[in-house]
Structures are given as structure tokens and as C-alpha cells.
Design a protein around this motif. Structure first.
Motif, PDB file in Angstrom:
ATOM      1  N   GLY A 123      26.065  18.710  67.427  1.00  0.00           N
ATOM      2  CA  GLY A 123      26.641  17.471  68.015  1.00  0.00           C
ATOM      3  C   GLY A 123      27.706  17.810  68.834  1.00  0.00           C
ATOM      4  N   GLY A 124      28.522  18.388  68.659  1.00  0.00           N
ATOM      5  CA  GLY A 124      29.603  18.926  69.520  1.00  0.00           C
ATOM      6  C   GLY A 124      29.295  19.576  70.685  1.00  0.00           C
ATOM      7  N   ILE A 126      26.323  19.324  72.073  1.00  0.00           N
ATOM      8  CA  ILE A 126      25.664  18.404  73.178  1.00  0.00           C
ATOM      9  C   ILE A 126      26.748  17.887  73.819  1.00  0.00           C
ATOM     10  N   ARG A 127      28.093  17.232  73.681  1.00  0.00           N
ATOM     11  CA  ARG A 127      28.837  16.755  74.317  1.00  0.00           C
ATOM     12  C   ARG A 127      29.509  17.977  75.412  1.00  0.00           C
ATOM     13  N   LYS A 128      29.709  19.167  74.558  1.00  0.00           N
ATOM     14  CA  LYS A 128      30.371  20.194  75.534  1.00  0.00           C
ATOM     15  C   LYS A 128      29.510  20.456  76.761  1.00  0.00           C
ATOM     16  N   PRO A 213      22.807  12.979  77.533  1.00  0.00           N
ATOM     17  CA  PRO A 213      23.057  14.108  76.436  1.00  0.00           C
ATOM     18  C   PRO A 213      22.075  13.544  75.105  1.00  0.00           C
ATOM     19  N   GLU A 214      21.888  12.223  74.763  1.00  0.00           N
ATOM     20  CA  GLU A 214      20.925  11.878  73.822  1.00  0.00           C
ATOM     21  C   GLU A 214      19.811  12.455  73.630  1.00  0.00           C
ATOM     22  N   LEU A 243      24.930  13.569  63.953  1.00  0.00           N
ATOM     23  CA  LEU A 243      24.698  14.330  65.181  1.00  0.00           C
ATOM     24  C   LEU A 243      25.453  13.328  66.370  1.00  0.00           C
ATOM     25  N   GLY A 247      28.995  14.345  68.486  1.00  0.00           N
ATOM     26  CA  GLY A 247      28.746  14.325  70.030  1.00  0.00           C
ATOM     27  C   GLY A 247      29.240  13.075  70.661  1.00  0.00           C
ATOM     28  N   LEU A 249      28.079  10.185  71.008  1.00  0.00           N
ATOM     29  CA  LEU A 249      26.781   9.958  71.750  1.00  0.00           C
ATOM     30  C   LEU A 249      26.656   8.418  71.442  1.00  0.00           C
TER      31      LEU A 249
END
Length: 290
Positions: A123-124, A126-128, A213-214, A243, A247, A249
């Protein structure tokens, strides 16, 4: 000369027919040319592969690298250039059909750690990885529109394996969810996150699109759906929350894409003759839709 793993050659032939066989046959000569062009030498390690490409272990000036051969290397190079090693494997060289990458640990992926910690890491990432998307990448709007249009005929051709209410819900999400404009790793699963030295975990093998990103969430659900607790419905919903929280999200968008992509992948798996992945998608959908 490298030896192409027979199972990889068989798979590409099955998926791409004569074009796949011709491409596989060209790989040993391509490796020879690239070794001369990029001044690398092939190690005596086995050639590794995924579904789309080969990974040849090489060295350049004493530095261990990976020579990756793939028919989809163009968009991958675009994405890796944009990330510049931030959350993803670093790109050294690129040309049509080939990439020279930093070498990560191919024997240690997020499959090797507990599900909940792995989900937090993923999940991290995805954000990065959600940086402004470069131009020229496939857009999620088009992908979603095609998905919504093609689900019914695919469902019918397979004998309607997906409950009709679930299919309709998936089509609705694909048609209505926002597209987005960030760079997305659209093939982010636990096996595509390898241990590194610069950063503990780095993403590899991106299928790069321009979207939200989702869109990366669903594959991280179905690929370890067999690892959930005995109360699988509760655990699947917990996995989605983990997740999303890791992230930062949007929970509703992540839920929508989980439904839409699980239905899409369920049908794709049946079209390819797979048995395990469609069952995993059904498990996720049961938890999310009841």
C-alpha cells in the motif's frame, strides 16, 4: 548464448502464436548484440522469467545488473524513468524490447513475509509510485470503457460463470469510476516487489498506465486471497482496508476497482484455462459483494 526456459517459450507460443514463437527464437541473438552494445557479460546463473519477459543476470564493470527482454519494454522504460529509482527498480539503459536494470534480490519478494505486513508495504508503494504520469501512456478511461463494453460478451462466451448481479455491478464501476492522471503500476502484486539495498522493497515489472492509484489494489487482493484467515470474508475486507490505509487511498474507489478488476480477471483466467485465480477472484467478490 542463453537458453530460453522451455516453459516460457511454450507460454508465449500459447498466448501469441507464431509471433510469440518468432520472438522467443530471436532472444539468444538479441542478448548477444546487447552484451556488446552495453558492455555487459552474462553470468552463469539460470535465466529467470515471468509471464511476459526474460531476466538474464549480467555484470557491467563489476556491477551486477539484470538484462530484461520484453515485448512491452517501451512503456516500462517510460515509467521507470519517471520513478528514477524512487520505490522502483532503477533503469540504466533501454532500447526496443530490452532494459538494463539494477539487480535486486530475486529470491526475496513480498510473498516471503506475512500478509498484513506485506500489504502495508505494498500500500505504501502504491502511494510512492503515484507521481505525475508521463505523456503517451495508455489511459485508464479507455481501459475502463473497453472493460465495461467487453464483459458481457466474454461472460456469455464462457457460459456465464460470474453471477449476473456481480457482472452488472462490475460494469457499473468500470463505467463510472474516475480515471485519474498519475502514473500507475497496473501489475503490482506481491511477486513484483523485490528486496533491495537502496530501499528495503522496490517494485519491478510495471505495466504502466495513466490513471488513479486505487487501480493497483485488486491484484494485491486476489494474489494472496488464499492466505486470509479462517473467517475469509472479514479477512478480505481487512486486507482492502490495510491497503487503503497504508496508501492513503480512497476507500470507495479502491472497492469499486477491486470489484471491476476481479470480475475482469476471473473471466480472463477462465479464457486462459486457469483454475486457481478465478476461484481467488470469486472469494474476494464474495467478501465484497456478499
Amino acid at each position: 548464448m542463453i537458453v530460453v526456459p522451455p516453459e516460457f517459450a511454450l507460454w508465449r507460443s500459447r498466448v501469441d502464436g507464431a509471433a510469440g514463437r518468432a520472438w522467443v527464437a530471436s532472444l539468444p541473438e538479441l542478448v548477444e548484440r546487447l552484451c556488446a552494445r552495453w558492455a555487459v557479460t552474462v553470468d552463469e546463473a539460470p535465466v529467470r522469467h515471468g509471464g511476459l519477459g526474460l531476466a538474464v543476470m549480467v555484470h557491467r564493470a563489476g556491477v551486477p545488473c539484470v538484462l530484461k527482454l520484453s515485448q512491452e519494454a517501451g512503456d516500462e522504460a517510460t515509467a521507470l524513468t519517471a520513478w528514477n529509482g524512487h520505490g522502483a527498480v532503477r533503469l540504466f539503459e533501454a532500447t526496443d524490447g530490452a532494459l538494463l536494470l539494477e539487480r535486486l534480490d530475486p529470491h526475496r519478494t513480498l510473498h516471503d513475509i506475512g500478509l498484513w505486513k506485506a500489504a502495508e508495504v505494498a500500500g505504501g508503494l502504491i502511494r510512492k509510485l503515484a507521481v505525475p504520469a508521463p505523456t503517451g501512456l495508455p489511459c485508464l478511461d479507455g481501459i475502463a470503457s473497453s472493460m465495461a463494453e467487453r464483459l458481457p460478451p466474454r461472460q456469455q462466451a464462457l457460459g456465464s460463470p460470474v453471477p449476473s448481479a456481480w457482472l452488472d455491478t462490475a460494469r457499473g464501476f468500470a463505467a463510472d469510476l474516475p480515471g485519474g492522471d498519475v502514473l500507475v503500476h497496473a501489475d503490482l502484486h506481491y511477486g513484483n516487489v523485490l528486496a533491495g539495498s537502496r530501499e528495503p522493497w522496490l517494485a519491478v515489472d510495471p505495466r504502466a498506465i495513466r490513471g488513479c492509484p486505487e487501480f493497483s489494489v485488486p491484484e494485491l487482493m486476489w494474489t494472496r486471497a488464499d492466505d486470509v484467515d479462517v473467517d475469509s470474508d472479514t479477512a478480505v475486507r481487512r486486507l482492502l482496508r490495510t491497503l487503503v490505509d497504508a496508501g492513503g487511498l480512497d476507500a470507495e474507489i479502491a472497492h469499486g476497482w477491486a470489484v471491476a478488476r476481479c470480475v475482469d480477471y476471473w473471466l480472463w483466467g477462465l479464457e486462459q484455462g486457469l483454475t486457481i485465480d478465478p476461484a481467488r477472484c470469486e472469494r474476494v467478490l464474495t467478501a465484497l459483494l456478499g
